[in-house]
Scaffold this active site. Structure first.
Site, PDB file in Angstrom:
ATOM      1  N   HIS A 108       0.699  -1.351  -0.152  1.00 17.14           N
ATOM      2  CA  HIS A 108       0.017  -0.123  -0.019  1.00 17.14           C
ATOM      3  C   HIS A 108       0.959   1.213   0.100  1.00 17.14           C
ATOM      4  O   HIS A 108       0.484   2.277  -0.660  1.00 17.14           O
ATOM      5  CB  HIS A 108      -0.944   0.039   1.218  1.00 17.14           C
ATOM      6  CG  HIS A 108      -1.997  -1.106   0.914  1.00 17.14           C
ATOM      7  ND1 HIS A 108      -3.280  -0.599   0.845  1.00 17.14           N
ATOM      8  CD2 HIS A 108      -1.804  -2.475   1.248  1.00 17.14           C
ATOM      9  CE1 HIS A 108      -3.996  -1.732   0.846  1.00 17.14           C
ATOM     10  NE2 HIS A 108      -3.115  -2.860   0.957  1.00 17.14           N
ATOM     11  N   ASP A 139      -6.402   5.698   0.472  1.00 17.32           N
ATOM     12  CA  ASP A 139      -6.020   4.374   0.378  1.00 17.32           C
ATOM     13  C   ASP A 139      -7.371   3.514   0.417  1.00 17.32           C
ATOM     14  O   ASP A 139      -8.253   3.743   1.250  1.00 17.32           O
ATOM     15  CB  ASP A 139      -5.224   3.552   1.403  1.00 17.32           C
ATOM     16  CG  ASP A 139      -4.651   2.589   1.223  1.00 17.32           C
ATOM     17  OD1 ASP A 139      -5.515   1.557   0.754  1.00 17.32           O
ATOM     18  OD2 ASP A 139      -3.419   2.305   1.235  1.00 17.32           O
TER      19      ASP A 139
HETATM   20 BR1  BUP Z   1       9.798  -8.127   0.146  1.00 15.82          BR
HETATM   21  C1  BUP Z   1      10.359  -6.747  -0.979  1.00 15.82           C
HETATM   22  N1  BUP Z   1      11.882  -5.206  -1.790  1.00 15.82           N
HETATM   23  O1  BUP Z   1      12.606  -6.775  -0.624  1.00 15.82           O
HETATM   24  P1  BUP Z   1       3.092  -6.241  -3.415  1.00 15.82           P
HETATM   25  C2  BUP Z   1       9.454  -5.850  -1.479  1.00 15.82           C
HETATM   26  N2  BUP Z   1       9.525  -4.846  -2.276  1.00 15.82           N
HETATM   27  O2  BUP Z   1      11.032  -3.569  -2.908  1.00 15.82           O
HETATM   28  P2  BUP Z   1       2.959  -7.468  -0.581  1.00 15.82           P
HETATM   29  C3  BUP Z   1      10.887  -4.116  -2.271  1.00 15.82           C
HETATM   30  O3  BUP Z   1       7.466  -3.959  -1.951  1.00 15.82           O
HETATM   31  P3  BUP Z   1       0.275  -6.788  -0.417  1.00 15.82           P
HETATM   32  C4  BUP Z   1      11.568  -6.376  -0.958  1.00 15.82           C
HETATM   33  O4  BUP Z   1       8.801  -4.167  -5.185  1.00 15.82           O
HETATM   34  C5  BUP Z   1       6.595  -4.070  -4.134  1.00 15.82           C
HETATM   35  O5  BUP Z   1       6.608  -2.574  -4.606  1.00 15.82           O
HETATM   36  C6  BUP Z   1       8.109  -4.538  -4.125  1.00 15.82           C
HETATM   37  O6  BUP Z   1       4.102  -5.189  -2.880  1.00 15.82           O
HETATM   38  C7  BUP Z   1       8.517  -3.945  -2.686  1.00 15.82           C
HETATM   39  O7  BUP Z   1       3.393  -7.354  -2.056  1.00 15.82           O
HETATM   40  C8  BUP Z   1       6.173  -3.992  -2.843  1.00 15.82           C
HETATM   41  O8  BUP Z   1       3.878  -7.036  -4.477  1.00 15.82           O
HETATM   42  C9  BUP Z   1       5.505  -5.499  -2.203  1.00 15.82           C
HETATM   43  O9  BUP Z   1       1.933  -5.646  -3.792  1.00 15.82           O
HETATM   44  O10 BUP Z   1       1.745  -6.391  -0.354  1.00 15.82           O
HETATM   45  O11 BUP Z   1       3.957  -6.491   0.076  1.00 15.82           O
HETATM   46  O12 BUP Z   1       2.546  -8.686  -0.284  1.00 15.82           O
HETATM   47  O13 BUP Z   1       0.185  -7.794   0.589  1.00 15.82           O
HETATM   48  O14 BUP Z   1      -0.488  -5.581  -0.362  1.00 15.82           O
HETATM   49  O15 BUP Z   1       0.075  -7.618  -1.857  1.00 15.82           O
END
Ligand code: BUP
Length: 439
Positions: free
Chosen positions: A3, A99
């Site tokens: 988020h 959000d």
């Molecule tokens: Br782990 C990790 N570095 O080491 P998602 C994640 N990220 O930059 P999530 C990093 O966090 P939800 C790390 O690039 C993305 O922008 C990644 O978001 C970044 O999954 C973000 O992919 C992760 O939507 O969130 O965190 O599980 O539960 O909301 O799906």
């Protein structure tokens, strides 16, 4: 982080188009990753104002609830603190982007006499999941059916709906429903997707033919990375690897797995003979992280990985966007969190989706349909069954060796770029939003 990241990217993008932007992060943050990112974001973007929103802590009777959902609950219950905070801003604000997970705040804010502003929602999921979410207050979900058909929308497979949604008492479900009720009160729903990627759903959402009246759906993705100085060690390892030879493995910022499942993943990666960069998390909230890598992966597996020099495993936060941009990356084994999917789409990196919970099956449907990768549906939700090393080996090999995935993903990457060219779909919608903000 799923988020926070899109909010930082949206804020940076609006600021780059001459909007005066103030960001209100909820305090205290749940994770260390959030505080670190906020600090580095504000130092790299001094023109964006920081206004911390100190939420009232929840005195919950459920101390074992998901801390991130509890944080959203705390934000929602602290909404009465927002009007004085927002009214204190100079020049006065013209719009507020909320959000989706706290959209219900608009119910109290919109009727407040001191705030005559427009409201937008930032949806942090796929248009496909948003389309289901927007209809939730009017649905009774039956797990016995196979498909769900909603007027004016492409149909949904019941087995892709996250199981908590069948339980009306679940906090995830009650929050989603009250947030969904607020959707009709906002001027627009901004989303990190692009027209080509989810054309059928986006057109359906904006057709006026759905059974409920929805505000304009505004696809402005893939969000561009914002300036973020600093390095991450994994990138140096990647520098020494051949082009498109490494599979990047990460299941997001908050996925924890059993030791048995971790072992199967590790064995599967080794058996696949592909190079890998594997990011592993052991706890949902990083502040309480204490486990050593060796304990997490198991000593003998870690030794095998080190000995074979086929890959590396890290526990720290990595710069995922930079990793996905690196020439050595040839595939992404991912939980299909929406940000991860969009980051892969933007760079044309093929994905192997292992959908673990939440909106991820909906996201994987989009990924698969667009040709961005493969999705072994029978692997199930996280913990439903142990996915064996041989199954992982087989799919990793397919992802990395079947060149059709590479060329189809490349096409997705080209379309993603096109969306941002002058006259491209996302570029046009951003222009439209800026005009709406001036009204
Ligand atoms: Br782990 C990790 N570095 O080491 P998602 C994640 N990220 O930059 P999530 C990093 O966090 P939800 C790390 O690039 C993305 O922008 C990644 O978001 C970044 O999954 C973000 O992919 C992760 O939507 O969130 O965190 O599980 O539960 O909301 O799906």
């Amino acid at each position: 982080m799923g988020h926070l990241m899109p909010f930082l990217r949206l804020a940076a993008m609006l600021a780059s188009r001459n909007c005066k932007v103030t960001l209100l992060p909820a305090q205290p943050t749940v994770s260390a990753a959030e505080s670190n990112h906020l600090n580095s974001f504000f130092s790299a973007h001094p023109h964006i104002q920081r206004l911390d929103f100190h939420v009232v802590p929840l005195h919950t009777s459920n101390p074992h609830g998901d801390p991130f959902f509890l944080q959203f609950e705390a934000i929602i219950r602290s909404v009465h603190l927002l009007p004085p905070l927002l009214s204190s801003l100079s020049p006065p604000i013209s719009a507020l982007f909320l959000d989706i997970a706290a959209a219900t705040c608009v119910d109290q804010l919109a009727d407040h006499p001191s705030l005559s502003i427009s409201y937008y929602i930032l949806s942090t999921t796929s248009a496909r999941f948003f389309s289901l979410l927007s209809h939730l207050p009017h649905l009774t979900l039956e797990s016995s059916c196979e498909n769900l058909k909603l007027h004016g929308l492409p149909s949904f497979s019941i087995s892709n709906i996250p199981p908590p949604l069948f339980n009306p008492q679940n906090l995830f479900t009650t929050q989603l429903i009250s947030n969904a009720r607020a959707i009709s009160r906002v001027k627009g729903v901004v989303s990190n997707t692009f027209h080509w990627f989810e054309a059928e759903t986006i057109e359906a959402l904006n057709s006026g033919k759905t059974s409920i009246t929805l505000p304009q759906f505004l696809p402005i993705g893939p969000f561009k990375p914002y300036e973020d100085p600093g390095k991450c060690a994994s990138l140096s390892w990647l520098d020494g690897q051949p082009a498109k030879s490494v599979v990047y493995v990460s299941f997001g910022s908050r996925t924890t797995m059993s030791k048995d499942q971790i072992k199967e993943i590790g064995e599967g990666l080794l058996k696949s003979k592909q190079k890998f960069l594997w990011v592993l998390k052991s706890v949902i909230v990083d502040k309480v992280e204490e486990t050593e890598l060796q304990e997490l992966v198991g000593r003998s597996l870690l030794e095998k990985i080190e000995e074979k020099k086929q890959g590396i495993v890290v526990k720290e936060w990595v710069k995922q966007e930079e990793i996905l941009t690196h020439h050595a990356i040839g595939g992404f084994f991912s939980h299909c969190g929406w940000n991860s999917a969009m980051e892969a789409a933007q760079r044309g990196v093929p994905m192997l989706a292992w959908t673990l919970n939440g909106d991820q099956r909906f996201n994987a449907e989009v990924v698969e349909k667009a040709g961005l990768g493969l999705w072994p549906k029978h692997w199930g939700w996280l913990g439903e069954r142990l996915v064996k090393s041989e199954e992982i080996e087989e799919k990793i090999e397919e992802l990395m060796q079947d060149h059709k995935f590479r060329s189809m993903a490349q096409k997705v990457g080209e379309e993603a770029k096109r969306a941002w060219e002058i006259g491209g779909t996302s570029e046009k919608v951003v222009g439209q939003i800026i005009e709406m903000l001036k009204l």
